[in-house]
Write an enzyme that holds these catalytic residues in place. Structure first.
Site, PDB file in Angstrom:
ATOM      1  N   ASP A 324       0.823  -1.199   0.000  1.00 53.91           N
ATOM      2  CA  ASP A 324       0.000   0.000   0.000  1.00 53.91           C
ATOM      3  C   ASP A 324       0.866   1.262   0.000  1.00 53.91           C
ATOM      4  OD1 ASP A 324      -2.729   1.109   0.249  1.00 53.91           O
ATOM      5  OD2 ASP A 324      -1.989   1.856   2.171  1.00 53.91           O
ATOM      6  N   GLU A 353       1.540  -0.600  -5.000  1.00 49.41           N
ATOM      7  CA  GLU A 353       0.463   0.307  -5.374  1.00 49.41           C
ATOM      8  C   GLU A 353       1.072   1.637  -5.796  1.00 49.41           C
ATOM      9  OE1 GLU A 353      -3.390   2.800  -3.736  1.00 49.41           O
ATOM     10  OE2 GLU A 353      -1.712   2.292  -2.424  1.00 49.41           O
ATOM     11  N   ASP A 420     -10.860   1.332  -4.224  1.00 48.18           N
ATOM     12  CA  ASP A 420     -10.523   2.754  -4.241  1.00 48.18           C
ATOM     13  C   ASP A 420     -11.249   3.538  -5.328  1.00 48.18           C
ATOM     14  OD1 ASP A 420      -8.678   2.868  -2.108  1.00 48.18           O
ATOM     15  OD2 ASP A 420      -7.085   2.066  -3.375  1.00 48.18           O
TER      16      ASP A 420
END
Length: 584
Positions: A324, A353, A420
């Site tokens: 992340d 990410e 997201d």
């Protein structure tokens, strides 16, 4: 001949190791400017005797440039080279020192790849090239064990809000592995499952403990083992950029201030820790007070997090990590992270990410892949938002192809929506015909596709938190036609290697009709894919040699979803139609 448009440098995507004996060399020229480009390559210690002329081919073409590529094998793992450009009667040579009308007389000034070290080569895990991922948001997938429900849990299927809970857990994933196997996915990515206070769990309280609302270590171990029995890999989400506000070291700093032994674990701007005018007096993720940023350059923080990365691979056998906010962590941490993870599990998949150009993280020392948002944005701009036409779409994809080495594309994590973003069906304004086209491109393109849970049965949803709806398990409320489409497309990908690792090139792109056609090919077979993304009929016109002997494998016009028959030649495609042919 436009010399100003020509570009090359040794390294990154322009000259890189593909494997221990092979180098890919690329050069950029103005679009349509060259009749031929050749590279002359040889061993630097025996240049004249080993010098070979290699014809380059156009790898991709965008609005401005042609990108040429040659594959060079070098038995001695050393390489020197220069280029020759031909346009009509004009011939120009290029070395590292510039352009000339004659080839270089020696090795001085030519481009050089000094030595091919295997440790410098990005070598992603082979299995990732053949994976179709399925992303699961555990709190909303299935409630398999009501005994661990959080206080105030709501009935399944209610409206998602930022702070509500519906009781999804790891047992729920176990209970529905049959669904994943029937769909055909062979890898799952779980958003965070470690102890945290929120429903999304991106505010980790304890990295060594499964959130009690999800289960425990034994539950995860059982999930991983059962998934492995089905040939399904499991990827966990690591939130190392920041912790949660209930992380014990952070609470110690809140309590003791500068006297805390953990004060340097975080980026403190001013003691005592507090929030003033909506901004914390310490670095945090997006100014969120409950997500303090970790100091990953601190030796104790680094040791702790690397131990976390090692522990869950050793303890339960996970197959890799999704990282992340990976671009906000220092590169040296990720270099050390890769060393630790690959030492424990050499074929672990390390996925970062990152939402933008990611070449700095994809040079063999950090990640295997990143979440391919440039791909996502191009696909959505064409199929969903209609911001670009078919020609512009082909240019965007071609630019992307030229941006990274081939092995990067082979395992790029290609997603169309996630926790997201708004859901794919909602982005398509409910039009499942357009959704199918986007998904079919995703599943027949280079890289590793990922399906967000529920897309396959028609789940919709706007921006967060609406995109985090509960999965629909009532059969009469699932879109089984859509499910069958996904299952068939995934099956095609699994059955034919060319759709996973073959070459890619556009054959046709019509700005006025919305039609794109492209080829996936390897040494065994070729596949021709045509997609009409407009509400008007379009005409596919390819050379006879391309269509001769082609067998129609899959078509949107087949009423029962089975392969339809077809003929080669000029072919009319109805609005939102798709066709896939196979040759060889």
């Amino acid at each position: 001949m436009n010399l100003e448009a020509i570009y090359h440098r040794t390294g990154q995507a322009w000259c890189y190791m593909y494997d221990k004996d092979t180098v890919h060399i690329r050069v950029r020229t103005k679009r349509g400017d060259m009749d031929a480009v050749d590279v002359f390559a040889g061993d630097k210690y025996d240049f004249e005797r080993t010098l070979r002329q290699i014809e380059m081919r156009i790898l991709a073409t965008d609005a401005l440039f042609d990108y040429w590529q040659a594959e060079v094998t070098t038995p001695h793992r050393r390489l020197q080279y220069y280029f020759r450009f031909t346009s009509g009667a004009i011939t120009v040579y290029m070395t590292e020192t510039g352009f000339a009308d004659e080839p270089p007389s020696g090795v001085t000034g030519v481009f050089e790849y000094p030595y091919l070290h295997e440790s410098d080569c990005l070598q992603p895990p082979e299995w990732a090239k053949h994976a179709v991922f399925y992303q699961i948001f555990p709190e909303r997938f299935a409630n398999g064990d009501p005994s661990n429900d959080p206080e105030g849990v709501l009935p399944w299927g209610g409206k998602p809000e930022p702070f509500n809970f519906f009781g999804g857990d790891l047992q729920g994933v176990i209970d529905h592995l049959d669904h994943l196997s029937e769909l055909g996915v062979n890898a799952i990515y779980l958003t965070p499952i470690f102890e945290a206070t929120t429903n999304h769990k991106y505010d980790t309280s304890d990295y060594m403990k499964i959130d009690p609302h999800f289960g425990d270590t034994e539950t995860l171990r059982r999930l991983v083992n059962l998934a492995h029995e089905r040939g399904i890999r499991v990827l966990l989400d690591a939130v190392f950029n920041h912790s949660g506000g209930r992380f014990a070291p952070f609470l110690d700093v809140v309590e003791k201030g500068e006297a805390s032994p953990y004060k340097d674990w975080f980026h403190v701007l001013e003691f005592p820790l507090r929030v003033e005018n909506g901004r914390p007096t310490y670095r945090a993720f997006a100014f969120e007070p409950h997500m303090p940023k970790l100091n990953t350059q601190h030796p104790q923080v680094k040791a702790y997090l690397l131990d976390v990365a090692r522990y869950w691979i050793e303890e339960v056998g996970i197959d890799g990590w999704r990282l992340d906010v990976a671009n906000e962590i220092d590169h040296q941490f990720w270099r050390d992270f890769r060393q630790v993870v690959k030492a424990v599990k050499p074929d672990a998949y390390i996925l970062g990410e990152i939402w933008h150009d990611s070449m700095r993280w994809l040079q063999g020392d950090q990640f295997d892949a990143v979440m391919n948002y440039p791909f996502t944005n191009a696909v959505l701009d064409f199929f969903a938002h209609r911001k670009i036409d078919a020609v512009q779409f082909s240019h965007r994809i071609s630019t992307l192809i030229a941006t990274y080495p081939q092995q990067v594309h082979e395992v790029a994590f290609n997603l169309l929506d996630s926790h997201d973003t708004p859901r794919l069906l909602t982005l398509m304004h409910g039009d499942k015909r357009r959704m199918k086209l986007a998904a079919l491109f995703q599943l027949t393109f280079l890289g590793t596709p990922c399906i967000y849970y529920g897309d396959e049965i028609g789940l919709d949803g706007g921006a967060d938190p609406d995109c985090r709806k509960c999965m629909e398990w009532e059969p009469d409320r699932q879109d089984r036609d859509l499910f069958d489409f996904y299952r068939t497309a995934i099956s095609l990908r699994h059955r034919h290697a060319a759709l996973r690792t073959g070459s890619f090139r556009f054959l046709q792109a019509d700005s006025d009709s919305g039609l794109i056609a492209y080829e996936r090919a390897d040494e065994q077979s070729r596949f021709l894919v045509a997609l009409n993304a407009s509400d008007q009929a379009a005409t596919l016109q390819l050379p006879a040699d391309d269509m001769a002997g082609a067998e129609l494998l899959y078509s949107s016009s087949a009423a029962d979803g089975t392969p339809a028959s077809g003929t080669a030649g000029t072919i009319a495609l109805e609005p939102y139609a798709y066709r896939i042919w196979k040759k060889g």
